[in-house]
Design an enzyme around this catalytic site. Structure first.
Site, short mmCIF file in Angstrom:
data_model
loop_
_atom_site.label_atom_id
_atom_site.label_comp_id
_atom_site.label_asym_id
_atom_site.label_seq_id
_atom_site.Cartn_x
_atom_site.Cartn_y
_atom_site.Cartn_z
N ASP A 1 0.79 -1.23 0.00
CA ASP A 1 0.00 0.00 0.00
C ASP A 1 0.82 1.28 0.00
O ASP A 1 0.51 2.22 -0.70
CB ASP A 1 -0.94 0.00 1.21
CG ASP A 1 -1.85 1.21 1.21
OD1 ASP A 1 -2.56 1.39 0.20
OD2 ASP A 1 -1.84 1.97 2.19
N ASP B 1 4.40 0.72 4.11
CA ASP B 1 4.22 -0.52 4.88
C ASP B 1 3.99 -1.67 3.91
O ASP B 1 4.19 -1.53 2.71
CB ASP B 1 3.03 -0.36 5.85
CG ASP B 1 1.74 -0.03 5.09
OD1 ASP B 1 1.79 0.10 3.85
OD2 ASP B 1 0.69 0.09 5.73
N TYR C 1 -8.71 3.12 5.17
CA TYR C 1 -9.43 3.69 4.04
C TYR C 1 -10.91 3.64 4.36
O TYR C 1 -11.60 2.68 4.06
CB TYR C 1 -9.07 2.92 2.76
CG TYR C 1 -7.63 3.15 2.38
CD1 TYR C 1 -7.25 4.30 1.69
CD2 TYR C 1 -6.63 2.25 2.76
CE1 TYR C 1 -5.92 4.55 1.38
CE2 TYR C 1 -5.31 2.49 2.45
CZ TYR C 1 -4.95 3.64 1.75
OH TYR C 1 -3.64 3.88 1.45
N GLU D 1 5.60 10.06 3.41
CA GLU D 1 5.18 8.72 2.98
C GLU D 1 4.59 8.83 1.57
O GLU D 1 4.03 9.84 1.19
CB GLU D 1 4.14 8.12 3.94
CG GLU D 1 3.86 6.65 3.64
CD GLU D 1 3.09 5.94 4.75
OE1 GLU D 1 2.48 6.62 5.57
OE2 GLU D 1 3.13 4.70 4.75
#
Ligand SMILES: *[C@@H]1O[C@H](CO)[C@@H](O)[C@H](O)[C@H]1NC(C)=O
Ligand SMILES: *[C@@H]1O[C@H](CO)[C@@H](O)[C@H](O)[C@H]1NC(C)=O
Length: 588
Positions: A106, A109, A258, A501
């Site tokens: 994703d 991670d 999500y 990220e």
């Protein structure tokens, strides 16, 4: 550690954006050569020709951005070109007797979330459908198709029976408790499925959209695979529509990642793609006559994202309204018109000097909606803008009207280019937010694999690499980091996951259409005008736009200067939204 939803940023958005912008350079060239020609907002611009000479800035960015899919790959790697990556997660799915080893991690991670992953596939497929010619000219089509298939292979495996879809591989708590390379992870990777009792219409419909769109991409190269995808897509849509519910209601833990606000946007999105893929009128009726008024939020422009598919649906369905078809009933056409009107409101919100312009921008001009993943909205918006402007060009639509002011396709493209340029370094930080591109880009991307030396033995607890002040030992090529604050600043620190990220769902897809011109035979690096328009042949011809009987969708068959089947006509085989002559015209 970035465990909140809307994490990281959106790599794939950049690709489509860049590809789209290859063409922008060409439009600029036209405008310069013919001052006022088409620039007066009311005169239609010429229909674009084939891809022009690659603008190396965008071509290079596209090549970099696509590598992020390789960085994120789970499973047994094939032709891996990322030196620090290897096989991982080979036994994913085993507990259910499935092979769920493929798919993409994703973000920084190693979770595999079907919802954002499928969204990535849908928009990647869309950008290939619209801009495959540009990607091919930039020699980037194969990596895009490879990435798309890596996801759709996973989706096929994750849908073992009609009403079951695996929506998550891995446990976020276990996963985020470790800082390790994917190649060496040992923690359990449990599976989460939706089914009749625990539905998830948001995820099932997004997977249906992805597979329907991908079925069109693979239709000519692999009919069998395309058929398989389409069957899965239809069954998943029926599942999503019949057993309704949000996945985060079935599994409240999902809210932390999500947390889809609604599933009706995904149902409309999936049905729209299924209509394009099948031509089956029931899907068109579903999105227009049956559910448009109730679900589509006509007249209310929103931001396109992994959560909200409405603006994407509006632009996609505008395509049908732009290109038209005899088989569409009046009631359905009215619905399509409402989608297009709403799409136009979205576009009006983006153009900086429009009366409807959104105030949600940074001082540097970047669309900025939220701190997490700030770049996702800019790239998503730019992609929709460029697609919409290409529909306008292909149909010689002169302008959109925003509260009485008119804007040409060039104005809309200029907006998209401004977002891409900002991301690629034209910003107050003078930093490229696309990792691996340009001379200055973030060095501390919040990414486990990139931050740990390939030969380190960390076990689960390699947190010294998270907190280290040193640059990442491995370059997360193509990662689009979260992005700047609203004040255009950026703190390049691995601990600052909000900004550093990067997520798979957010990819620079809008970079494709920024042009290349094989017919002109020019060296790369010099933006050129579209060949047709520079020859001055099409400006006097109104293209006759027809939909192929058998395929109500991609690509619309566009004929210039004559009716279909008329020998004197100059067939324009559009590469999706673009129209160019296959014979004659260019060398007239
Ligand atoms: C998830 O979304 C629902 C519905 O929009 C909302 O009520 C809930 O508070 C959200 N959960 C989190 C953790 O944000
Ligand atoms: C920019 O905004 C961030 C986040 O709100 C803040 O922490 C930082 O101090 C600001 N920087 C400047 C130079 O204003």
């Amino acid at each position: 550690m970035g465990s909140k939803y809307t994490r990281g940023c959106c790599g794939w958005l950049i690709v489509a954006l860049v590809a789209a912008l290859v063409a922008t350079a060409a439009m600029f060239a036209i405008m310069k050569r013919k001052p006022g020609g088409g620039g007066k907002h009311l005169k239609p611009l010429p229909v674009p020709g084939p891809p022009g000479a690659i603008d190396s800035k965008y071509g290079d960015a596209l090549g970099v951005a696509l590598q992020f899919f390789q960085v994120q790959k789970s499973g047994k790697l094939e032709n891996n070109q990322i030196p620090w990556r290897g096989d991982s997660a080979l036994t994913d799915g085993k507990e259910a007797g499935l092979d769920l080893s493929k798919g993409l991690y994703d973000a920084g991670d190693h979770m595999k979330f079907t919802f954002p992953m499928a969204f990535t596939a849908t928009v990647l497929a869309w950008s290939v459908l619209e801009y495959g010619d540009q990607m091919s000219a930039a020699k980037q089509l194969d990596p895009a198709l490879d990435a798309l298939k890596w996801i759709t292979d996973f989706l096929i495996a994750a849908h073992p029976s009609d009403n079951v879809l695996y929506i998550q591989v891995g446990d976020p708590d276990l996963d985020h408790n470790c800082w390790e390379r994917p190649e060496t992870m040992t923690e359990k990777r449990p599976l989460t499925q939706i089914n009749k009792k625990s539905p998830g219409s948001d995820v099932a419909a997004e997977a249906a959209a992805a597979m329907a769109a991908a079925s069109m991409v693979f239709k000519s190269s692999d009919t069998t695979y395309s058929d398989v995808l389409l069957q899965h897509a239809q069954k998943l849509f029926t599942f999503a529509d019949t057993y309704r519910g949000l996945s985060s209601e079935s599994y409240p833990k999902l809210q932390d990642f999500y947390n889809s606000t609604s599933y009706v946007d995904e149902l409309l999105w999936a049905a729209s793609w299924l209509y394009h893929a099948t031509g089956d009128q029931t899907y068109l009726s579903y999105v227009t006559v049956q559910n448009g008024k109730t679900y589509a939020d006509w007249g209310r422009p929103t931001w396109f994202s992994w959560d909200d598919k409405n603006p994407g649906t509006q632009v996609l369905l505008s395509r049908l309204n732009f290109f038209g078809s005899k088989q569409i009933s009046n009631a359905e056409n009215e619905g399509l018109k409402s989608y297009r009107d709403t799409a136009e409101s979205v576009i009006c919100g983006l153009i900086p000097d429009s009366p409807q312009a959104t105030a949600s921008r940074t001082g540097g001009g970047l669309i900025w909606i939220s701190g997490w993943n700030s770049l996702q909205h800019a790239t998503n918006a730019a992609f929709l803008a460029i697609v919409y402007s290409d529909y306008m060009l292909s149909t010689r639509t002169a302008a959109v009207q925003c509260s009485g002011k008119y804007y040409s396709p060039t104005d809309i493209r200029n907006f998209a280019a401004s977002q891409a340029n900002y991301i690629l370094g034209d910003n107050p930080m003078k930093l490229s937010y696309l990792v691996g591109y340009g001379s200055s880009y973030p060095q501390q991307v919040h990414h486990r694999g990139a931050s740990i030396p390939a030969d380190a033995k960390t076990g689960c607890k390699g947190f010294q690499y998270l907190h280290s002040p040193d640059p990442n030992p491995n370059v997360a090529m193509g990662a689009l980091v979260g992005g700047p604050f609203q004040n255009d600043t950026f703190v390049d620190s691995r601990d600052n996951a909000v900004q550093t990220e990067s997520s798979t769902y957010c990819w620079i897809y809008a970079l494709e259409p920024i042009g290349l011109d094989p017919l002109m035979g020019q060296q790369s690096g010099s933006p050129l005008a579209w060949p047709i328009s520079t020859r001055g042949t099409t400006t006097s011809i109104s293209p006759v736009l027809l939909m192929d009987e058998g395929m109500r969708g991609f690509p619309p068959h566009i004929y210039v200067g004559g009716a279909r089947g008329d020998d004197s006509s100059q067939l324009c085989r559009p590469s999706y939204s673009r129209c160019y002559s296959t014979r004659g015209t260019v060398h007239a």
